[in-house]
Design an enzyme around this catalytic site. Structure first.
Site, PDB file in Angstrom:
ATOM      1  N   HIS A 106       0.766  -1.205   0.029  1.00  0.00           N
ATOM      2  CA  HIS A 106      -0.031  -0.202  -0.026  1.00  0.00           C
ATOM      3  C   HIS A 106       0.778   1.332   0.132  1.00  0.00           C
ATOM      4  O   HIS A 106       0.705   2.169  -0.933  1.00  0.00           O
ATOM      5  CB  HIS A 106      -0.973  -0.039   1.318  1.00  0.00           C
ATOM      6  CG  HIS A 106      -1.767   1.118   1.613  1.00  0.00           C
ATOM      7  ND1 HIS A 106      -3.129   1.198   1.152  1.00  0.00           N
ATOM      8  CD2 HIS A 106      -1.650   2.490   1.846  1.00  0.00           C
ATOM      9  CE1 HIS A 106      -3.312   2.428   1.462  1.00  0.00           C
ATOM     10  NE2 HIS A 106      -2.430   3.089   1.859  1.00  0.00           N
ATOM     11  N   GLU A 107       2.001   1.245   0.816  1.00  0.00           N
ATOM     12  CA  GLU A 107       2.687   2.403   0.884  1.00  0.00           C
ATOM     13  C   GLU A 107       3.556   2.714  -0.421  1.00  0.00           C
ATOM     14  O   GLU A 107       3.780   3.775  -0.602  1.00  0.00           O
ATOM     15  CB  GLU A 107       3.775   2.336   2.093  1.00  0.00           C
ATOM     16  CG  GLU A 107       2.877   2.152   3.715  1.00  0.00           C
ATOM     17  CD  GLU A 107       1.891   3.288   3.683  1.00  0.00           C
ATOM     18  OE1 GLU A 107       2.240   4.515   3.343  1.00  0.00           O
ATOM     19  OE2 GLU A 107       0.895   3.104   4.531  1.00  0.00           O
ATOM     20  N   HIS A 144       1.650   4.103  -2.870  1.00  0.00           N
ATOM     21  CA  HIS A 144       1.755   5.640  -2.825  1.00  0.00           C
ATOM     22  C   HIS A 144       3.097   6.122  -3.639  1.00  0.00           C
ATOM     23  O   HIS A 144       3.122   7.113  -4.162  1.00  0.00           O
ATOM     24  CB  HIS A 144       1.730   6.029  -1.360  1.00  0.00           C
ATOM     25  CG  HIS A 144       0.552   6.241  -0.587  1.00  0.00           C
ATOM     26  ND1 HIS A 144      -0.739   6.472  -1.430  1.00  0.00           N
ATOM     27  CD2 HIS A 144       0.128   5.561   0.516  1.00  0.00           C
ATOM     28  CE1 HIS A 144      -1.782   6.361  -0.423  1.00  0.00           C
ATOM     29  NE2 HIS A 144      -1.245   5.753   0.675  1.00  0.00           N
ATOM     30  N   HIS A 158      -5.097   7.348  -2.671  1.00  0.00           N
ATOM     31  CA  HIS A 158      -6.306   6.607  -2.074  1.00  0.00           C
ATOM     32  C   HIS A 158      -7.134   6.479  -3.298  1.00  0.00           C
ATOM     33  O   HIS A 158      -7.565   7.430  -3.705  1.00  0.00           O
ATOM     34  CB  HIS A 158      -6.576   7.011  -0.524  1.00  0.00           C
ATOM     35  CG  HIS A 158      -5.691   6.859   0.360  1.00  0.00           C
ATOM     36  ND1 HIS A 158      -5.376   7.629   1.376  1.00  0.00           N
ATOM     37  CD2 HIS A 158      -4.765   5.686   0.636  1.00  0.00           C
ATOM     38  CE1 HIS A 158      -4.827   7.486   2.189  1.00  0.00           C
ATOM     39  NE2 HIS A 158      -4.272   6.140   1.728  1.00  0.00           N
TER      40      HIS A 158
HETATM   41 ZN    ZN Z   1      -2.229   5.315   2.175  1.00  0.00          ZN
END
Ligand code: ZN
Length: 510
Positions: free
Chosen positions: A153-154, A157, A163
């Site tokens: 998830h990171e 980014h 998101h």
């Molecule tokens: Zn996030």
């Protein structure tokens, strides 16, 4: 550059204050609100509506936050090395993204790259900036963040993605229950003001690793903060916010953002083999060339499938071929790595001009290439005359040490790639046997490597037995501005007909 460095340092110093969403063991919602803005006003998501709007404006052009290379350099901070769970999660997370995207993006240990991520476990929280920020940027994998899913998830980014539920079209897909959101956290559910290129190309994904969970930022865990709309009632709310693996759409997003959907044609090599053998060479994959015994490889032994701006892909560098030892004798090729450069060329200069082998971007970024041409790699070299440090009119010259003999009546060709852009650019002049065969005055206006091929006219004293010699000289002359470097890579001197796909059009006499 100086100013930019200072700005980065300041931003970095203030970075540790942004982990406002600390991990609370047992609560799954804590991984959210994990974005920091490392731009003019670097604040966590939702710190200020104003700041957020500005950053979202930047996000409407994903390209501006995309890493300029498919390889993302990283360092692992000691705080991660000391935490086996986090360390394994980081390694597994990186590997899973690489595997799922078929190496469309790769995480490679940093050598000397200027832009890189530093994976830390300092203080609390899991957080990251969005996209390439410039210089060193932190990805924090704090206590409780040590699962491959959260790490991925990171890393999404890091790759430049926001998101999922911050998309401008999210209200069609999800309903936000503001009454259930922790006081002051409603801003975490802001959406972007306009549709960006990504949204136009790829539709909303409930199953994204980047989606919030149904009770993220809820006053009570039993309350919902985000659920599918009636129209999408068939999607169970528990599907939201998975942290297991990239969804199919997450993979597509990465492929789209990094232009990895294009493929390269199968490489051809007469009297040799290429590997791997596959019918699909995806963007950023590599191929190696090997000649059968008795033949010599002329050209690079390895090439990379590079996406082009028009959506197609092409192999990097010069196309290699296998030459018989006799033909190879009349051939000289240099990928401008230090070895062949020193062996094959001498450098002469006037004034303060210098020609040297450069790895990765030129010293002043944005004035010369970011990559070599041959391998499209940070760790491979090309030759550059940097404007900075030289005076207007100063010239650095590359002169071949060996004169290449014409062989058996075959014409000799000079082929090379050059890269010139920036303002008040100087000139690149190429001479063969003292006769000018190529000249580029001023910039080519974009940061790309261009191929030039010239057939060399026999000198007037050519002998009756069809033997003549070619000596090569390239002059890089500094222009009026400091922001214009002159770069050269993949220089070939040898029989024209050896060049794969050779034609008189491709290699005119002038
Ligand atoms: Zn996030």
């Amino acid at each position: 550059m100086g100013l930019r460095m200072i700005a980065q340092t300041i931003m970095f110093l203030s970075l540790f204050s942004v982990a406002e969403n600390k991990f609370i063991p047992g609560k799954s919602k804590v991984v959210e609100g994990d974005i920091y803005f490392n731009q003019a006003e670097k604040r966590p998501l939702g710190d200020s509506t104003k700041a957020q709007t500005r950053s979202f404006v930047a996000s409407t052009t994903p390209v501006s936050v995309r890493w300029t290379r498919p390889n993302i350099p990283y360092v692992i901070h000691d705080s991660i090395l000391n935490d086996k769970t986090a360390f394994d999660a980081v390694n597994n997370g990186m590997k899973m993204i690489q595997d799922m995207t078929k190496n469309c993006v790769r995480f490679l240990k940093r050598s000397t790259e200027k832009n890189f991520i530093n994976v830390t476990n300092i203080g609390g929280g899991c957080y990251s900036g969005v996209g390439q920020i410039g210089g060193e940027q932190t990805v924090n994998v704090g206590p409780g963040c040590g699962t491959p899913g959260i790490v991925m998830h990171e890393l999404l980014h890091v790759l430049g993605f926001w998101h999922e539920q911050s998309r401008s079209d999210r209200d069609t897909y999800v309903q936000i229950h503001f009454e259930n959101i922790i006081l002051g956290k409603a801003v975490e559910f802001d959406k972007r003001s306009g549709q960006d290129e990504l949204e136009k190309n790829i539709s909303y994904d409930f199953y994204s690793l980047l989606h919030y969970k149904y009770n993220t930022f809820a006053k009570l865990d039993s309350l919902d903060t985000i659920t599918p709309t009636k129209a999408f009632g068939h999607v169970p709310k528990t599907a939201l916010g998975q942290r297991e693996q990239l969804s199919a759409t997450d993979v597509r997003k990465v492929l789209w953002m990094y232009q990895c959907t294009a493929e390269c044609k199968s490489p051809q090599l007469t009297n040799g083999t290429t590997s791997p053998t596959t019918d699909r060479y995806m963007a950023w994959s590599e191929v190696t060339y090997t000649c059968t015994t008795g033949f010599q490889l002329v050209g690079p032994s390895r090439r990379t499938c590079v996406p082009q701006s028009d959506g197609s892909s092409g192999w990097s560098g010069m196309e290699p071929f296998c030459a018989s030892p006799a033909n190879a004798y009349y051939t000289q090729y240099c990928d401008m790595e230090t070895d062949c450069f020193k062996l094959q060329y001498g450098v002469y200069s006037t004034g303060a001009a210098t020609l040297r082998v450069q790895y990765g971007p030129t010293t002043t970024e944005g004035t010369g290439p970011d990559f070599d041409n041959t391998y499209r790699s940070d760790t491979a070299g090309y030759l550059v005359m940097e404007a900075k440090g030289a005076n207007v009119g100063d010239t650095a010259s590359l002169i071949s040490r060996r004169r290449i003999q014409e062989y058996n009546g075959d014409r000799i060709c000079i082929m090379f790639y050059f890269n010139m852009f920036g303002t008040d650019m100087g000139s690149l002049t190429v001479n063969a046997n003292g006769v000018k065969v190529f000249e580029q005055l001023g910039s080519t206006d974009n940061n790309s490597w261009r191929m030039v091929c010239r057939q060399v006219n026999p000198p007037w004293h050519w002998s009756p037995w069809w033997a003549y010699y070619v000596s090569l000289r390239m002059d890089a002359k500094r222009g009026a501005g400091v922001q214009g470097d002159i770069a050269v890579d993949d220089v070939y001197v040898g029989p024209c007909k050896s060049i794969p796909g050779y034609s008189g059009v491709m290699c005119p006499t002038k």
